[in-house]
Scaffold this motif. Structure first.
Motif, PDB file in Angstrom:
ATOM      1  N   ALA A  40       0.823  -1.212   0.000  1.00  0.00           N
ATOM      2  CA  ALA A  40       0.000   0.000   0.000  1.00  0.00           C
ATOM      3  C   ALA A  40       0.858   1.264   0.000  1.00  0.00           C
ATOM      4  CB  ALA A  40      -0.932   0.000   1.211  1.00  0.00           C
ATOM      5  N   HIS A  41       2.036   1.199   0.611  1.00  0.00           N
ATOM      6  CA  HIS A  41       2.918   2.365   0.703  1.00  0.00           C
ATOM      7  C   HIS A  41       3.948   2.431  -0.421  1.00  0.00           C
ATOM      8  CE1 HIS A  41       1.568   2.120   4.978  1.00  0.00           C
ATOM      9  NE2 HIS A  41       1.440   3.413   4.755  1.00  0.00           N
ATOM     10  N   GLN A  42       4.151   1.339  -1.119  1.00  0.00           N
ATOM     11  CA  GLN A  42       5.211   1.268  -2.136  1.00  0.00           C
ATOM     12  C   GLN A  42       5.088   2.380  -3.172  1.00  0.00           C
ATOM     13  OE1 GLN A  42       7.692  -0.940  -1.702  1.00  0.00           O
ATOM     14  NE2 GLN A  42       8.760   0.023  -3.382  1.00  0.00           N
ATOM     15  N   GLY A  43       3.877   2.674  -3.619  1.00  0.00           N
ATOM     16  CA  GLY A  43       3.673   3.708  -4.624  1.00  0.00           C
ATOM     17  C   GLY A  43       3.773   5.116  -4.075  1.00  0.00           C
ATOM     18  N   LEU A  44       3.906   5.238  -2.753  1.00  0.00           N
ATOM     19  CA  LEU A  44       3.980   6.545  -2.104  1.00  0.00           C
ATOM     20  C   LEU A  44       5.404   6.923  -1.696  1.00  0.00           C
ATOM     21  CD1 LEU A  44       0.839   6.065   0.163  1.00  0.00           C
ATOM     22  CD2 LEU A  44       0.941   7.220  -2.044  1.00  0.00           C
ATOM     23  N   VAL A  45       6.366   6.067  -2.024  1.00  0.00           N
ATOM     24  CA  VAL A  45       7.769   6.326  -1.686  1.00  0.00           C
ATOM     25  C   VAL A  45       8.291   7.479  -2.543  1.00  0.00           C
ATOM     26  CG1 VAL A  45      10.117   5.405  -1.754  1.00  0.00           C
ATOM     27  CG2 VAL A  45       8.240   3.980  -0.901  1.00  0.00           C
ATOM     28  N   ILE A  46       8.840   8.472  -1.868  1.00  0.00           N
ATOM     29  CA  ILE A  46       9.405   9.626  -2.561  1.00  0.00           C
ATOM     30  C   ILE A  46      10.864   9.356  -2.901  1.00  0.00           C
ATOM     31  CG2 ILE A  46       9.938  12.082  -2.359  1.00  0.00           C
ATOM     32  CD1 ILE A  46       7.527  12.104  -0.305  1.00  0.00           C
ATOM     33  N   ILE A  47      11.624   8.900  -1.898  1.00  0.00           N
ATOM     34  CA  ILE A  47      13.032   8.563  -2.110  1.00  0.00           C
ATOM     35  C   ILE A  47      13.492   7.673  -0.963  1.00  0.00           C
ATOM     36  CG2 ILE A  47      13.974  10.578  -0.887  1.00  0.00           C
ATOM     37  CD1 ILE A  47      16.103  10.706  -3.194  1.00  0.00           C
TER      38      ILE A  47
END
Length: 82
Positions: A40-47
């Motif tokens: 769920a968080h993978q696509g929200l990683v900025i860097i």
């Protein structure tokens, strides 16, 4: 409105997990250890920390460098649709 500031960048650099990441969650940027980044968080990683530290030069990180990195990363967040 800036979502990422100097302190967000500093927290990521100082994170003990080399695979930690700056993640955009519900309007906030948080530093999460790799073990807490699920699908769920993978696509929200900025860097990720390792990618950020690869962009740093020298032994001392100045506030100016942090501000520049924060501005770049803030643009990424805006490109994500924030």
């Amino acid at each position: 409105m800036a979502f990422i500031d100097r302190e967000c960048v500093r927290q990521l650099i100082e994170a003990p997990d080399p695979d930690a990441a700056l993640v955009f969650v519900r309007g906030d940027c948080v530093v999460l250890p790799a073990a807490e980044i699920d699908d769920a968080h993978q696509g929200l990683v900025i860097i990720r920390r390792r990618d950020l530290t690869a962009q740093l030069h020298g032994d001392t990180i100045t506030d100016q460098q942090l501000d520049l990195l924060a501005e770049r990363l803030d643009n990424v967040v805006h490109d994500m649709g924030a």
